[in-house]
Enzyme design. Structure first.
Site, mmCIF file in Angstrom:
data_model
loop_
_atom_site.group_PDB
_atom_site.id
_atom_site.type_symbol
_atom_site.label_atom_id
_atom_site.label_comp_id
_atom_site.label_asym_id
_atom_site.label_seq_id
_atom_site.Cartn_x
_atom_site.Cartn_y
_atom_site.Cartn_z
ATOM 1 N N GLY A 296 23.050 -28.514 -14.641
ATOM 2 C CA GLY A 296 21.749 -28.786 -14.065
ATOM 3 C C GLY A 296 21.464 -30.278 -14.047
ATOM 4 O O GLY A 296 22.369 -31.097 -13.913
ATOM 5 N N LEU A 297 20.176 -30.629 -14.211
ATOM 6 C CA LEU A 297 19.727 -32.019 -14.206
ATOM 7 C C LEU A 297 20.131 -32.738 -12.920
ATOM 8 O O LEU A 297 20.559 -33.885 -12.930
ATOM 9 C CB LEU A 297 20.259 -32.778 -15.425
ATOM 10 C CG LEU A 297 19.804 -32.261 -16.797
ATOM 11 C CD1 LEU A 297 20.454 -33.074 -17.920
ATOM 12 C CD2 LEU A 297 18.294 -32.302 -16.918
ATOM 13 N N CYS A 298 20.002 -32.025 -11.806
ATOM 14 C CA CYS A 298 20.335 -32.615 -10.502
ATOM 15 C C CYS A 298 19.263 -32.268 -9.476
ATOM 16 O O CYS A 298 19.567 -31.989 -8.311
ATOM 17 C CB CYS A 298 21.716 -32.163 -10.035
ATOM 18 S SG CYS A 298 21.994 -30.387 -10.121
ATOM 19 N N GLY A 299 18.016 -32.256 -9.934
ATOM 20 C CA GLY A 299 16.913 -31.973 -9.029
ATOM 21 C C GLY A 299 16.951 -30.546 -8.509
ATOM 22 O O GLY A 299 17.240 -29.606 -9.248
ATOM 23 N N PHE B 112 19.013 -29.353 -6.344
ATOM 24 C CA PHE B 112 20.334 -29.126 -5.742
ATOM 25 C C PHE B 112 20.717 -27.641 -5.772
ATOM 26 O O PHE B 112 21.077 -27.048 -4.744
ATOM 27 C CB PHE B 112 21.379 -29.963 -6.477
ATOM 28 C CG PHE B 112 22.800 -29.708 -6.060
ATOM 29 C CD1 PHE B 112 23.348 -30.348 -4.973
ATOM 30 C CD2 PHE B 112 23.600 -28.822 -6.772
ATOM 31 C CE1 PHE B 112 24.660 -30.111 -4.587
ATOM 32 C CE2 PHE B 112 24.903 -28.578 -6.402
ATOM 33 C CZ PHE B 112 25.437 -29.225 -5.307
#
Length: 300
Positions: free
Chosen positions: A95-98, A100
């Site tokens: 995760g931690l990719c908006g 996406f």
């Protein structure tokens, strides 16, 4: 009102978080550069491969009845009319990719609803596998940790499985939903058909040579033999391109998200620091007033 100790603790915590997001941004930027180089190097080959396949399909039209070129009964423009459809859902492993992963998941749910229960999902990536398994979606399977060591052999394995399932009649069509890399700041969710390879896409309306291409080639061995060998490679490379596009788009999305998080952390630190200084100043002022008041009382 928060105490000075609480404010110092919050400032320290946010600074630690900012260091992490800044480091993640730098790592994502380094990975993006490699992934971007890969996809930019791949696109010219994909273009030439498509041109050769188009020319061969045009020249060998009527001589080749390859399973990957043959539409199944019920497959057509109306996807909901198809009896069985396999959907390759390409998400990230982390995760931690908006938004996406959320964008791909939302698009997949929309397309699956249009299939009226006639679709199955092959999840490529941890996030998609977790999301659809938790919701009880019809699953063919999942490939977890796919992007830890992405290579052409991975695409070959997937293409072999998908092509065999299609050729054996398990599915009438195979689609892929993924994030296409446009630029560092832009990714686009794409819904793309992989199988069957439509003759109208590669042959032309009249079954002849593609419009605008008047060159004549000599093939050895025959056009039909080359096309039979080239079509599975074509499917493999399309899947490989999809995976590379998604990988580059994920790194770009993560870099952008971590850059935004780092800036937000900086703004929060400034706000907390200002609040801390005001509280400290008020506390010092109160102490001075108490000292002066005590001295005046003693003198009186």
């Amino acid at each position: 009102m928060a105490s000075l100790i609480d404010l110092r603790r919050r400032i320290r915590t946010v600074k630690n978080t900012q260091q992490i997001t800044k480091a993640m941004k730098m790592v994502a930027a380094a990975k993006l550069r490699r992934a971007q180089d890969q996809i930019l190097a791949t696109r010219p080959y994909a273009l030439e491969l498509r041109k050769v396949t188009e020319h061969l399909a045009a020249v060998a039209a009527g001589e080749v009845e390859h399973p990957l070129l043959t539409p199944h009964e019920g497959e057509g423009d109306d996807r909901a009319a198809s009896g069985k459809t396999l959907v390759l859902v390409v998400t990230g492993d982390k995760g931690l990719c908006g938004a996406f992963n959320a964008h791909v998941q939302r698009r997949t749910e929309q397309e699956m609803a249009a299939l009226n229960g006639g679709g199955e999902i092959l999840a490529l990536g941890n996030r998609g596998a977790d999301f659809f398994t938790h919701r009880g979606a019809p699953m063919r399977g999942a490939r977890r940790g796919l992007f830890k060591d992405l290579n052409y052999a991975t695409a070959q394995e997937l293409a072999a499985e998908v092509s065999k399932a299609f050729a054996d009649g398990e599915y009438d069509a195979v689609y892929a939903v993924y994030n296409e890399f446009i630029s560092v700041l832009s990714q686009r969710v794409s819904w793309e058909r992989l199988l069957p390879i439509a003759r109208e896409d590669v042959v032309g309306d009249d079954g002849g040579q593609p419009e605008g291409d008047h060159r004549d080639y000599l093939y050895e061995p025959s056009e039909a033999e080359i096309l039979n060998d080239l079509l599975p490679r074509f499917v493999t490379f399309q899947i490989y391109r999809v995976l590379l596009e998604s990988q580059a788009a994920e790194h770009a999305a993560r870099m952008t998200a971590m850059d935004s998080a780092t800036k937000n952390a900086g703004e929060l630190i400034d706000t907390l620091t200002l609040q801390y200084n005001r509280s400290r100043q008020a506390e010092i002022t109160t102490e001075l007033i108490e000292v002066v008041s005590g001295a005046n009382a003693l003198e009186g």
